[in-house]
Design a protein around this motif. Structure first.
Motif, PDB file in Angstrom:
ATOM      1  N   LEU A   1       0.826  -1.208   0.000  1.00  0.00           N
ATOM      2  CA  LEU A   1       0.000   0.000   0.000  1.00  0.00           C
ATOM      3  C   LEU A   1       0.864   1.264   0.000  1.00  0.00           C
ATOM      4  N   PHE A   2       1.949   1.230   0.764  1.00  0.00           N
ATOM      5  CA  PHE A   2       2.805   2.409   0.810  1.00  0.00           C
ATOM      6  C   PHE A   2       3.533   2.620  -0.512  1.00  0.00           C
ATOM      7  N   MET A   3       3.921   1.531  -1.177  1.00  0.00           N
ATOM      8  CA  MET A   3       4.536   1.675  -2.492  1.00  0.00           C
ATOM      9  C   MET A   3       3.575   2.381  -3.447  1.00  0.00           C
ATOM     10  N   LYS A   4       2.272   2.106  -3.298  1.00  0.00           N
ATOM     11  CA  LYS A   4       1.277   2.763  -4.138  1.00  0.00           C
ATOM     12  C   LYS A   4       1.117   4.236  -3.760  1.00  0.00           C
ATOM     13  N   VAL A   5       1.283   4.551  -2.478  1.00  0.00           N
ATOM     14  CA  VAL A   5       1.278   5.954  -2.067  1.00  0.00           C
ATOM     15  C   VAL A   5       2.394   6.706  -2.795  1.00  0.00           C
ATOM     16  N   MET A   6       3.557   6.111  -2.851  1.00  0.00           N
ATOM     17  CA  MET A   6       4.702   6.781  -3.460  1.00  0.00           C
ATOM     18  C   MET A   6       4.600   6.861  -4.974  1.00  0.00           C
ATOM     19  N   PHE A   7       4.133   5.778  -5.608  1.00  0.00           N
ATOM     20  CA  PHE A   7       4.299   5.691  -7.055  1.00  0.00           C
ATOM     21  C   PHE A   7       3.013   5.787  -7.875  1.00  0.00           C
ATOM     22  N   ALA A   8       1.850   5.768  -7.236  1.00  0.00           N
ATOM     23  CA  ALA A   8       0.598   5.888  -7.982  1.00  0.00           C
ATOM     24  C   ALA A   8       0.346   7.339  -8.377  1.00  0.00           C
ATOM     25  N   LYS A   9      -0.579   7.549  -9.307  1.00  0.00           N
ATOM     26  CA  LYS A   9      -0.984   8.901  -9.672  1.00  0.00           C
ATOM     27  C   LYS A   9      -1.629   9.584  -8.473  1.00  0.00           C
ATOM     28  N   ALA A  10      -1.619  10.920  -8.475  1.00  0.00           N
ATOM     29  CA  ALA A  10      -2.089  11.682  -7.321  1.00  0.00           C
ATOM     30  C   ALA A  10      -3.511  11.326  -6.876  1.00  0.00           C
TER      31      ALA A  10
ATOM     32  N   GLN B   1      -5.200   8.492  -7.176  1.00  0.00           N
ATOM     33  CA  GLN B   1      -5.180   7.167  -6.545  1.00  0.00           C
ATOM     34  C   GLN B   1      -4.435   7.221  -5.209  1.00  0.00           C
ATOM     35  N   MET B   2      -3.384   8.039  -5.136  1.00  0.00           N
ATOM     36  CA  MET B   2      -2.643   8.198  -3.881  1.00  0.00           C
ATOM     37  C   MET B   2      -3.562   8.748  -2.790  1.00  0.00           C
ATOM     38  N   ALA B   3      -4.373   9.758  -3.141  1.00  0.00           N
ATOM     39  CA  ALA B   3      -5.253  10.392  -2.161  1.00  0.00           C
ATOM     40  C   ALA B   3      -6.321   9.439  -1.637  1.00  0.00           C
ATOM     41  N   GLU B   4      -6.664   8.396  -2.445  1.00  0.00           N
ATOM     42  CA  GLU B   4      -7.678   7.427  -2.025  1.00  0.00           C
ATOM     43  C   GLU B   4      -7.092   6.264  -1.239  1.00  0.00           C
TER      44      GLU B   4
ATOM     45  N   HIS C   1       2.961  17.194   1.052  1.00  0.00           N
ATOM     46  CA  HIS C   1       3.170  18.306   0.125  1.00  0.00           C
ATOM     47  C   HIS C   1       4.199  17.934  -0.944  1.00  0.00           C
ATOM     48  N   VAL C   2       5.281  17.291  -0.533  1.00  0.00           N
ATOM     49  CA  VAL C   2       6.346  16.923  -1.469  1.00  0.00           C
ATOM     50  C   VAL C   2       5.827  15.911  -2.491  1.00  0.00           C
ATOM     51  N   LEU C   3       5.044  14.949  -2.053  1.00  0.00           N
ATOM     52  CA  LEU C   3       4.506  13.946  -2.983  1.00  0.00           C
ATOM     53  C   LEU C   3       3.605  14.593  -4.029  1.00  0.00           C
ATOM     54  N   PHE C   4       2.735  15.484  -3.608  1.00  0.00           N
ATOM     55  CA  PHE C   4       1.870  16.174  -4.569  1.00  0.00           C
ATOM     56  C   PHE C   4       2.689  17.065  -5.506  1.00  0.00           C
ATOM     57  N   GLN C   5       3.699  17.712  -4.955  1.00  0.00           N
ATOM     58  CA  GLN C   5       4.541  18.584  -5.781  1.00  0.00           C
ATOM     59  C   GLN C   5       5.249  17.781  -6.873  1.00  0.00           C
ATOM     60  N   LEU C   6       5.815  16.642  -6.515  1.00  0.00           N
ATOM     61  CA  LEU C   6       6.540  15.821  -7.482  1.00  0.00           C
ATOM     62  C   LEU C   6       5.617  15.252  -8.562  1.00  0.00           C
ATOM     63  N   LYS C   7       4.374  15.012  -8.205  1.00  0.00           N
ATOM     64  CA  LYS C   7       3.442  14.387  -9.143  1.00  0.00           C
ATOM     65  C   LYS C   7       2.627  15.393  -9.951  1.00  0.00           C
TER      66      LYS C   7
ATOM     67  N   ASP D   1       3.977  14.657 -13.700  1.00  0.00           N
ATOM     68  CA  ASP D   1       4.157  13.236 -14.009  1.00  0.00           C
ATOM     69  C   ASP D   1       4.362  12.480 -12.695  1.00  0.00           C
ATOM     70  N   HIS D   2       3.453  11.558 -12.385  1.00  0.00           N
ATOM     71  CA  HIS D   2       3.555  10.821 -11.124  1.00  0.00           C
ATOM     72  C   HIS D   2       4.811   9.963 -11.048  1.00  0.00           C
ATOM     73  N   LYS D   3       5.406   9.666 -12.203  1.00  0.00           N
ATOM     74  CA  LYS D   3       6.616   8.844 -12.221  1.00  0.00           C
ATOM     75  C   LYS D   3       7.838   9.596 -11.706  1.00  0.00           C
ATOM     76  N   GLU D   4       7.692  10.909 -11.543  1.00  0.00           N
ATOM     77  CA  GLU D   4       8.830  11.710 -11.085  1.00  0.00           C
ATOM     78  C   GLU D   4       9.299  11.284  -9.699  1.00  0.00           C
ATOM     79  N   VAL D   5       8.402  10.754  -8.878  1.00  0.00           N
ATOM     80  CA  VAL D   5       8.808  10.266  -7.553  1.00  0.00           C
ATOM     81  C   VAL D   5       9.810   9.125  -7.705  1.00  0.00           C
ATOM     82  N   ALA D   6       9.466   8.157  -8.549  1.00  0.00           N
ATOM     83  CA  ALA D   6      10.376   7.031  -8.779  1.00  0.00           C
ATOM     84  C   ALA D   6      11.691   7.503  -9.381  1.00  0.00           C
ATOM     85  N   TYR D   7      11.617   8.436 -10.328  1.00  0.00           N
ATOM     86  CA  TYR D   7      12.841   8.936 -10.956  1.00  0.00           C
ATOM     87  C   TYR D   7      13.753   9.603  -9.926  1.00  0.00           C
ATOM     88  N   LYS D   8      13.164  10.414  -9.056  1.00  0.00           N
ATOM     89  CA  LYS D   8      13.950  11.100  -8.030  1.00  0.00           C
ATOM     90  C   LYS D   8      14.621  10.102  -7.090  1.00  0.00           C
TER      91      LYS D   8
END
Length: 379
Positions: free
Chosen positions: A267-276, A278-281, A297-303, A306-313
């Motif tokens: 579930l936490f992996m989905k928080v980090m890497f899902a689209k905003a 889906q993350m909020a749900e 705030h940082v998660l929303f900013q990165l996404k 592109d939600h993939k920016e979290v993984a890239y970072k």
């Protein structure tokens, strides 16, 4: 399924491992087999590619440089059904407008051939070109690739799946392909091995594995510090849980024991890497919002684009620490001893664990985090 470990021989360099049952180009079978072997190697680098969820991007320039008669053999592969094409692509200009990375058309082995079953193909024409792939332009990647032959699997090890058998065979044949993705991660046959198989790796001396506890959440905190410009109290608390507590057990307790620890980790992996949206749900997100507002705030900013920016970072940060800092220094100092990297895990002689532990800690501190390391001796 292949049994046991195939050992390297003088003919190993010419062997190509290709998907079982595919039809090669009748006029250019050798080049066709090279293309198929390349896709097998690329597919094996991640679970997402093996299941077909991720496609493999291939640019026109790269393809024509790698394989003669590329258009003919590619079209034949598509027509015969062993290769599939995703025609979506995004040029540099369009990507810039959308705030995303440009990408080319992508391909994958068709599902019925993407099982891991393979056959050995020996080219009809002798060639001095290696059958495997070495694709990296960094000193760290070059030095790590030179160390791959220094470790091996025991002969009595049995593969559980066809993809395991494929990886065992590439290692046994000495076909140590290696590459680095655009985000810095280093890939080799060893990154495809399950953890329990990596625990059986052998060398001329005893080996140990060292990795960072809760590495992804910890690196996420480092990204937050980088973007925020300072260590906020909630981020400091997050780091403390990652270092000294059990983050995923915290999730289990918050959700009232409805989910297991492994399910909470997923579930936490989905928080980090899902689209905003889906993350909020996600059922974990209210807890993160309440206790770690900076992280939210940082998660929303990165996404934002592109939600993939979290993984890239996270991948850039992880590879910057583990590959371009720690592994590079190790390879320069310990030139004749093995080192295998699997993202945040390193496998090396037990006598060097203390040395590399200090370097990992020092490299992480440069990003404002203090890692907790797990050290396990190989079987």
């Amino acid at each position: 399924m292949a049994k046991g470990i195939i050992r390297q021989s003088k003919d190993s360099a010419s062997i190509l491992l290709i998907p079982s049952g595919i039809e090669l180009h009748p006029r250019y079978p050798d080049v066709s087999a090279r293309l198929a072997a390349w896709y097998m190697m690329r597919t094996c680098t991640s679970k997402e590619r093996m299941t077909g969820n991720h496609w493999i991007n291939v640019s026109w320039d790269t393809a024509h440089r790698k394989w003669k008669h590329y258009d003919q053999i590619k079209n034949h592969a598509l027509e015969s059904g062993w290769l599939e094409c995703n025609h979506k692509y995004c040029t540099g200009i369009e990507a810039k407008k959308r705030g995303i990375q440009p990408y080319t058309k992508s391909y994958r082995i068709a599902e019925q051939y993407r099982t891991g079953r393979f056959v050995q193909y020996t080219p009809k024409r002798n060639t001095s070109r290696p059958t495997w792939v070495t694709e990296h332009n960094t000193r760290a990647g070059q030095l790590l690739s030179e160390k791959l032959p220094m470790v091996w699997l025991p002969e009595d090890l049995e593969p559980e799946t066809y993809w395991d058998a494929y990886t065992f065979t590439t290692i046994g044949l000495g076909q140590f392909y290696s590459s680095r993705c655009r985000y810095g991660r280093f890939f080799s046959p060893f990154t495809s091995l399950r953890s329990r198989y990596r625990a059986r790796l052998q060398s001329k001396e005893d080996l140990s594995r060292i990795d960072i506890k809760s590495s992804q959440p910890l690196f996420l905190a480092a990204v937050a510090v980088e973007l925020w410009g300072r260590v906020e109290p909630d981020i400091a608390h997050w780091v403390e849980i990652c270092q000294d507590g059990d983050l995923y057990q915290e999730f289990v307790d918050y959700l009232g024991g409805v989910y297991t620890r492994d399910e909470c980790k997923e579930l936490f992996m989905k928080v980090m890497f899902a689209k905003a949206p889906q993350m909020a749900e996600n059922p974990l997100f209210p807890w993160i919002t309440e206790k770690f507002p900076t992280l939210r705030h940082v998660l929303f900013q990165l996404k934002t684009f592109d939600h993939k920016e979290v993984a890239y970072k996270l991948q850039r940060l992880e590879s910057g620490v583990m590959i371009d800092t720690v592994a590079l220094e190790y390879c320069k100092v310990h030139k004749v001893t093995p080192l295998v990297t699997v993202h945040d895990e390193m496998i090396l002689p037990s006598r060097h664990v203390g040395w590399i532990s200090k370097r990992i800690t020092k490299a992480c501190k440069a990003y404002g985090i203090q890692p907790k390391l797990r050290i396990t001796e190989n079987e």
